[in-house]
Enzyme design. Structure first.
Site, short mmCIF file in Angstrom:
data_model
loop_
_atom_site.label_atom_id
_atom_site.label_comp_id
_atom_site.label_asym_id
_atom_site.label_seq_id
_atom_site.Cartn_x
_atom_site.Cartn_y
_atom_site.Cartn_z
N ARG A 99 0.88 -1.17 0.00
CA ARG A 99 0.00 0.00 0.00
C ARG A 99 0.92 1.22 0.00
O ARG A 99 1.57 1.52 0.99
CB ARG A 99 -0.91 -0.01 1.23
CG ARG A 99 -1.78 1.23 1.39
CD ARG A 99 -2.86 1.26 0.32
NE ARG A 99 -3.49 2.57 0.24
CZ ARG A 99 -4.76 2.82 0.49
NH1 ARG A 99 -5.57 1.85 0.83
NH2 ARG A 99 -5.22 4.04 0.37
N ASP A 143 1.12 3.82 2.81
CA ASP A 143 1.63 3.34 4.09
C ASP A 143 3.11 2.97 4.05
O ASP A 143 3.82 3.20 5.02
CB ASP A 143 0.87 2.08 4.54
CG ASP A 143 -0.57 2.35 4.92
OD1 ASP A 143 -0.91 3.50 5.22
OD2 ASP A 143 -1.36 1.38 4.93
N GLY A 145 3.51 6.68 -19.23
CA GLY A 145 3.05 6.07 -20.47
C GLY A 145 2.79 4.58 -20.35
O GLY A 145 2.11 4.00 -21.19
N GLU A 173 -3.58 -7.22 -6.93
CA GLU A 173 -2.22 -7.76 -7.09
C GLU A 173 -2.03 -9.02 -6.25
O GLU A 173 -1.49 -10.02 -6.73
CB GLU A 173 -1.18 -6.71 -6.69
CG GLU A 173 -1.11 -5.54 -7.63
CD GLU A 173 -0.26 -4.39 -7.08
OE1 GLU A 173 0.42 -4.57 -6.05
OE2 GLU A 173 -0.28 -3.31 -7.70
#
Length: 194
Positions: free
Chosen positions: A34, A37, A67, A101
């Site tokens: 994260r 954090d 990009g 993820e």
């Protein structure tokens, strides 16, 4: 001993592969975290230490350029990495991207090293509103899998930062070496790093 093994593995990797992760030359370690954090402390320090050891970690803000297609680049890095690190923090489960993820890492059956930073595994749960209802079961499953995997814990207020980074890097090296030894046996081939 672990550092000498790491040095040998790193020299081997450097001789046979470029350092920059590409589709033809994937990253060694994907760091799931994260950003708000842990990007500038835990995840960033682990990334820097692995780079110093000549490994190819993937950390979004260090491994991507303007990009790049976000999901394409990250999903490709996960699918082609050898090992995942999941850095859990108090606000980790508030991020759709973190949970996506993690789910992809777990679904692709990658070995993962969970790192619990200022949070207990029992405190981690998918909350309503973070993801579409169809993703809740997928994300919850991935989170449960990670919570029941042996990992590292770290208290950012009272912990020894240098010892923690050393332990995390040592865990990565140990797992990469184990994966290297398992590869020929599982696939009936010679080592993929040779």
């Amino acid at each position: 001993m672990q550092r000498s093994l790491a040095k040998n593995l790193c020299h081997h990797l450097v001789r046979h592969q470029r350092r920059v992760p590409t589709p033809q030359n994937p990253c060694d370690v994907f760091i799931n975290h994260r950003g708000i954090d842990t990007k500038k402390n835990v995840a960033g320090l682990i990334y820097d230490d692995l780079m110093r050891m000549k490994l190819r970690p993937f950390l979004d803000n260090k491994s991507m350029k303007p990009g790049d297609k976000l999901f394409d680049k990250i999903d490709s890095a996960i699918m082609n990495c050898k090992l995942g690190i999941a850095v859990f923090s108090p606000r980790y489960c508030e991020s759709y991207f973190c949970l996506h993820e993690l789910s992809l890492i777990m679904e692709s059956k990658k070995r993962v090293i969970p790192i619990f930073v200022d949070v207990k595994p029992s405190e981690l749960r998918v909350t309503n509103g973070v993801c579409p209802p169809r993703e809740v079961e997928r994300f919850s499953w991935a989170l449960q899998e990670a919570k029941y995997t042996v990992g590292l814990t770290f208290d950012t207020v009272h912990g020894d930062w240098s010892e923690f980074v050393k332990n995390a890097s040592d865990a990565v090296i140990k797992n990469l070496l184990e994966l290297e030894r398992e590869w020929p046996v599982q696939n009936g081939k010679t080592s993929r790093m040779l």
